[in-house]
Design an enzyme around this catalytic site. Structure first.
Site, PDB file in Angstrom:
ATOM      1  N   HIS A  90      32.328  43.839  58.899  1.00 47.12           N
ATOM      2  CA  HIS A  90      31.834  42.367  58.724  1.00 47.12           C
ATOM      3  C   HIS A  90      32.827  40.756  59.864  1.00 47.12           C
ATOM      4  CE1 HIS A  90      34.909  43.072  55.448  1.00 47.12           C
ATOM      5  NE2 HIS A  90      34.950  41.470  55.616  1.00 47.12           N
ATOM      6  N   CYS A 105      52.958  38.666  28.078  1.00 48.04           N
ATOM      7  CA  CYS A 105      53.659  37.182  28.207  1.00 48.04           C
ATOM      8  C   CYS A 105      55.463  37.274  27.587  1.00 48.04           C
ATOM      9  CB  CYS A 105      52.596  35.961  27.201  1.00 48.04           C
ATOM     10  SG  CYS A 105      52.824  35.881  26.013  1.00 48.04           S
TER      11      CYS A 105
END
Length: 637
Positions: A558, A386
């Site tokens: 799929h 960060c």
């Protein structure tokens, strides 16, 4: 709109100032330790070693802040120019130039950044080093002179006004009112700028005159925060109640105040509790003559004890200031929590609010993305990064560290500032707003973007990817499914014996190309009653969008998201192709055609991932001579 923009600007400004201080907290700790040990009133008075105290506060600390500020703006060149410029404010003033360094360091980085942009592509080959060195030196010297003549004296005068103001507040008994500003400033992430940029330089001057300063305790007092966390321990609900004890330990003994901010954001009225707690603590300190002889960095009870003057009255005053602040904050927090409604699972939403308060956007789900690099093999270390490398990233690192440990993987998890990421970092986790900066710093790392460091379920995808590094395609599909279907419990799946039937397993098949193989898999699903006819073309479409090859000689065709309505019930087929079929340049020997209803897509994929992550299983499946062998290896679930 204007007020909202101003609020965001203030928050980002505070976060930037904090980012200059937090990476250098260890230097403040070192200075405080040397001060506590060796000054005439220290634990072990030593005249020769005590000589280090003044140079550290006058030169070392401002130079580190200026260096870091320049680096935040323009990496190493910005850091060097920022440090040179900071020397100007140091020489141009009589007091510690923490605030001056926060101004001139980033300015130096900005100037050299603009210069580099101006000459980019215009320097003749062979002259780059000459131009770089002379430009940084000349510009650094010019800004240092400017700082010496203007910025240093200006900050000196400004600080003088602040000293006079503080003396007036103390003289009139109004110093406790500073908590009205300081406690909300913490939630706006201005605490480090206020503490080290304003209060510490004034405090140092007061120490020279009186031997201690109460200003070092205005922001660092952990009492208000621990009071809120204790209230959650006794009167909270859900995850907030469960997590409060751990947060209390980190806050009180570790000095990371940021950890209690989400708990306040869950109940904004609690800001009243910390303000009143802070005011009560300051009043107690004024009444009993409390204070420290150096800044408490970080703001923990341990650090406060270390820099308390070594006489009984000082310890009594300082501990009383902390205890009174904690007691008042606890009582007010308990009243607020008992008289209002409280949600069960508010802590994660509050954590998201905290990131938004820091100027970072939030999204519906976290995103795992490779950027310029793929998931590395044999990962040894994960970095949480960060702006400052503390606070939120430290919390996220602790959560993931626990998850990694539970899997038995030998991977170290640590937190750091983006500016300190090593060049050989393998995996870097940052908030979405910061990911571009992290990628720029370490482009060869695998980057994970998250919207909330505290939301532990968000790390499961990364854990799965680390356990099955070859299955990157599978992770993408799982993510797509997770965003669009509800959770399915294992118990529900265990009762469904219809997912894989023996008649849907095919051995020794041959196909001309992948389209033929996918259509065969789709036809099996249709004939078995799992899907409607339209699902076959949706399987082809899905593979054209993104290849369904997932590694380890396995493909999992799929349907598309839109084809979910064509799924009648969950099931899949296994097709063995010993000689292989080409899937976009990859040889596939095992094809799993999948149809998932109401979220079972995820469970099927999970089971396949576990089985196919092991190449020994792949070889056994590809060489199996009976349907039962494949059934035994895969299992019905």
């Amino acid at each position: 709109m204007a007020q909202s923009n101003l609020k965001v600007a203030v928050q980002k400004f505070g976060n930037f100032l904090s980012s200059m201080v937090m990476p250098n907290i260890s230097a403040f700790i070192a200075w405080g330790l040397i001060t506590a040990l060796f000054i005439p009133t220290g634990f072990f008075p030593n005249e020769s070693l005590a000589i280090m105290v003044d140079p550290m506060v006058k030169y070392l600390l401002p130079l580190l802040i200026g260096y870091t500020g320049g680096k935040l703006v323009h990496d190493q060149r910005g850091a060097v120019v920022g440090a040179i410029a900071t020397m100007g404010v140091i020489a141009g003033a009589e007091i510690p130039m923490f605030l001056g360094a926060m101004v001139i360091g980033p300015l130096g980085g900005y100037v050299i950044k603009k210069f580099d942009q101006m000459i980019e592509g215009r320097v003749r080959a062979g002259f780059e080093m000459l131009v770089n060195n002379f430009s940084a030196g000349i510009l650094g010297a010019f800004i240092a002179i400017l700082a010496f003549k203007g910025v240093g004296p200006a900050v000196d005068v400004f600080t003088g006004w602040l000293v006079a103001g503080v003396d007036w507040l103390i003289g009139t008994g109004l110093l406790p009112l500073t908590s009205i500003l300081i406690e909300p400033a913490k939630v706006l992430f201005l605490n480090n700028a206020i503490n080290h940029g304003v209060l510490s330089p004034i405090g140092v001057e007061q120490v020279k005159e009186t031997g201690q300063s109460i200003l070092f305790l205005l922001e660092a007092n952990p009492g208000p925060g621990i009071g809120v966390l204790l209230a959650y321990m006794f009167f909270g609900k859900g995850n907030a109640k469960k997590s409060a004890p751990g947060a209390g330990i980190i806050h009180f003994f570790g000095g990371i105040h940021e950890i209690y901010f989400p708990y306040i954001l869950m109940r904004p009225m609690l800001i009243i509790a910390v303000i009143l707690g802070g005011m009560s603590g300051v009043f107690t300190l004024v009444l009993l003559g409390g204070g420290l002889f150096a800044p408490s960095s970080p703001g923990s009870i341990i650090a406060i004890t270390a820099v308390t003057p070594h006489h009984a009255s000082a310890y009594i005053a300082n501990f009383a200031g902390v205890l009174v602040a904690a007691a008042v904050s606890f009582i007010v927090s308990a009243f607020i929590m008992k008289t209002g409604k409280q949600g069960e699972e508010d802590i994660e939403e509050a954590a998201k609010k905290m990131q938004e308060m820091k100027g970072k956007k939030s999204s519906v789900s976290n995103v795992i993305e490779g950027g310029q690099a793929a998931m590395p093999d044999n990962v040894s270390k994960i970095y949480f990064a960060c702006d400052a490398g503390m606070g939120s990233s430290a919390m996220g690192a602790s959560l993931l560290r626990k998850k990694v440990k539970e899997t038995g993987m030998d991977i170290a998890v640590t937190n750091t500032a983006i500016s300190n990421l090593p060049a050989d970092a393998e995996i870097v986790i940052t908030q979405e707003e910061l990911t571009p900066r992290a990628r720029q710093k370490v482009p060869n790392a695998f980057h994970v973007s998250v919207d909330n460091f505290l939301s532990s379920p968000e790390y499961d995808k990364l854990i799965s990817a680390l356990q099955f590094p070859a299955n990157s395609e599978l992770h993408e599909i799982v993510e797509d499914a997770e965003d669009n279907v509800p959770d399915i419990q294992d118990e529900e799946m265990a009762h469904d014996d219809d997912l894989l039937r023996p008649e849907n397993i095919f051995l020794n098949k041959e196909f001309a190309d992948k389209d033929e193989a996918i259509r065969f898999a789709g036809r099996v699903l249709v004939d078995a009653g799992y899907v409607e006819e339209s699902y076959i073309e949706a399987m082809i479409e899905r593979d054209n969008i993104t290849s369904t090859y997932m590694g380890n000689d396995v493909a999992i065709p799929h349907g598309t998201e839109e084809a979910k309505k064509a799924v009648i019930k969950s099931g899949f087929t296994v097709i063995q192709v010993p000689n292989g079929v080409d899937f976009d340049g990859q040889k596939v020997r095992l094809i799993f055609g999948i149809a998932g209803k109401d979220g079972t897509h995820l469970e099927i994929l999970s089971g396949i991932a576990v089985t196919c992550s092991d190449m020994d299983n792949i070889e056994k499946l590809a060489a199996a001579e009976s349907v039962q062998t494949i059934m035994d290896i895969i299992g019905k679930k």
